[in-house]
Design a protein around this motif. Sequence first.
Motif, PDB file in Angstrom:
ATOM      1  N   GLY A 143       0.800  -1.233   0.000  1.00 62.17           N
ATOM      2  CA  GLY A 143       0.000   0.000   0.000  1.00 62.17           C
ATOM      3  C   GLY A 143       0.827   1.275   0.000  1.00 62.17           C
ATOM      4  N   LYS A 144       2.134   1.135  -0.215  1.00 63.04           N
ATOM      5  CA  LYS A 144       2.998   2.323  -0.136  1.00 63.04           C
ATOM      6  C   LYS A 144       3.826   2.486  -1.418  1.00 63.04           C
ATOM      7  N   LYS A 145       4.213   3.733  -1.653  1.00 63.12           N
ATOM      8  CA  LYS A 145       5.073   4.016  -2.802  1.00 63.12           C
ATOM      9  C   LYS A 145       6.524   3.643  -2.457  1.00 63.12           C
ATOM     10  N   PHE A 146       6.945   4.082  -1.280  1.00 63.21           N
ATOM     11  CA  PHE A 146       8.283   3.764  -0.771  1.00 63.21           C
ATOM     12  C   PHE A 146       8.113   3.129   0.611  1.00 63.21           C
ATOM     13  N   PHE A 147       9.169   2.496   1.115  1.00 65.53           N
ATOM     14  CA  PHE A 147       9.096   1.992   2.493  1.00 65.53           C
ATOM     15  C   PHE A 147       8.791   3.157   3.438  1.00 65.53           C
ATOM     16  N   GLY A 148       9.313   4.338   3.088  1.00 61.14           N
ATOM     17  CA  GLY A 148       9.087   5.536   3.918  1.00 61.14           C
ATOM     18  C   GLY A 148       7.728   6.169   3.706  1.00 61.14           C
ATOM     19  N   GLY A 149       6.869   5.591   2.876  1.00 64.81           N
ATOM     20  CA  GLY A 149       5.547   6.170   2.600  1.00 64.81           C
ATOM     21  C   GLY A 149       5.561   6.832   1.230  1.00 64.81           C
ATOM     22  N   ASP A 150       5.212   8.137   1.204  1.00 60.84           N
ATOM     23  CA  ASP A 150       5.190   8.833  -0.092  1.00 60.84           C
ATOM     24  C   ASP A 150       6.574   9.280  -0.527  1.00 60.84           C
ATOM     25  N   ALA A 151       7.520   9.275   0.400  1.00 63.09           N
ATOM     26  CA  ALA A 151       8.872   9.731   0.061  1.00 63.09           C
ATOM     27  C   ALA A 151       9.906   8.718   0.547  1.00 63.09           C
ATOM     28  N   VAL A 152      11.088   8.800  -0.039  1.00 64.94           N
ATOM     29  CA  VAL A 152      12.189   7.908   0.335  1.00 64.94           C
ATOM     30  C   VAL A 152      12.572   8.144   1.801  1.00 64.94           C
ATOM     31  N   GLY A 153      12.683   7.053   2.552  1.00 67.66           N
ATOM     32  CA  GLY A 153      13.035   7.162   3.971  1.00 67.66           C
ATOM     33  C   GLY A 153      14.167   6.204   4.329  1.00 67.66           C
ATOM     34  N   TYR A 154      14.319   5.970   5.612  1.00 67.14           N
ATOM     35  CA  TYR A 154      15.449   5.187   6.129  1.00 67.14           C
ATOM     36  C   TYR A 154      15.561   3.799   5.477  1.00 67.14           C
ATOM     37  N   VAL A 155      14.467   3.056   5.460  1.00 66.56           N
ATOM     38  CA  VAL A 155      14.526   1.686   4.920  1.00 66.56           C
ATOM     39  C   VAL A 155      14.854   1.712   3.421  1.00 66.56           C
ATOM     40  N   ASP A 156      14.303   2.695   2.710  1.00 64.56           N
ATOM     41  CA  ASP A 156      14.626   2.814   1.280  1.00 64.56           C
ATOM     42  C   ASP A 156      16.124   3.013   1.083  1.00 64.56           C
ATOM     43  N   ILE A 157      16.724   3.811   1.963  1.00 62.12           N
ATOM     44  CA  ILE A 157      18.167   4.067   1.846  1.00 62.12           C
ATOM     45  C   ILE A 157      18.959   2.806   2.193  1.00 62.12           C
ATOM     46  N   ILE A 158      18.524   2.083   3.207  1.00 62.02           N
ATOM     47  CA  ILE A 158      19.279   0.904   3.649  1.00 62.02           C
ATOM     48  C   ILE A 158      19.169  -0.257   2.648  1.00 62.02           C
TER      49      ILE A 158
END
Length: 223
Positions: A143-158
């Motif tokens: 249900g999300k675009k990125f792990f961080g929600g609508d924007a790139v967040g910590y998990v997306d970076i890792i």
Amino acid sequence: MAAEKGVKVLGMWASPMVIRVEWALRLKGVEYEYVDEDLANKSADLLRYNPVTKKVPVLVHDGRPIAESTIIVEYIDEAWKGGHPIMPADPYERAQARFWARYAEDKCNPALYPIFSTTGEAQRKAAHEAQQCLKTLETALEGKKFFGGDAVGYVDIIVGWYAHWLPVVEEVCGVSVVTDEELPLLKAWFGRLLAVDVLKAALPDRDRLLAANKARREQVLSA
Ligand SMILES: N[C@@H](CCC(=O)N[C@@H](CS)C(=O)NCC(=O)O)C(=O)O
């Protein structure tokens, strides 16, 4: 002597751990100097700044070194509070982000590495086990675009390195791991992540990465 000023990253161009640090700095809009290390002949700076593990990445901020990519990314978020938020503001969401990052580090990465060092039936088994880990990770994307929600967040970076490095590993090793059939959410997220200009700009050249990984695989298999 005055303390050294500014931001420096000791890295290695093909390292998926180093890209995390460069992505975090770029998302924050922090200018930095990048120093590429020859890991077969480590510099005096690397040995001095990270005497414990002697690994890259190391972030040197105003002369003070920080090691371990996951810790560096959290440090960057705290040291440059303005700009793109990396960690979620909500404590529960922050704990969840740390949980998934830890899951990827402790479970998915070790499950992926054997694909590189095996062939035949052992490799098929390794690829299947890696897929099972990634399927669990993928639930955090539902249900999300990125792990961080609508924007790139910590998990997306890792875990973002998977998007650029895994297709290279798949090509070098002749296996399919992240497919539309098996891991549709993760596969679609690969595309979305790599379309983020600021992230794309920091990626190592694919052909160079492919050649380096081919050589490494041959070396590993002949050892
Ligand atoms: N857990 C570390 C791992 C860093 C790491 O494995 N770095 C590799 C390059 S990808 C390295 O410096 N290898 C050199 C060595 O092991 O001597 C992190 O996330 O920063």
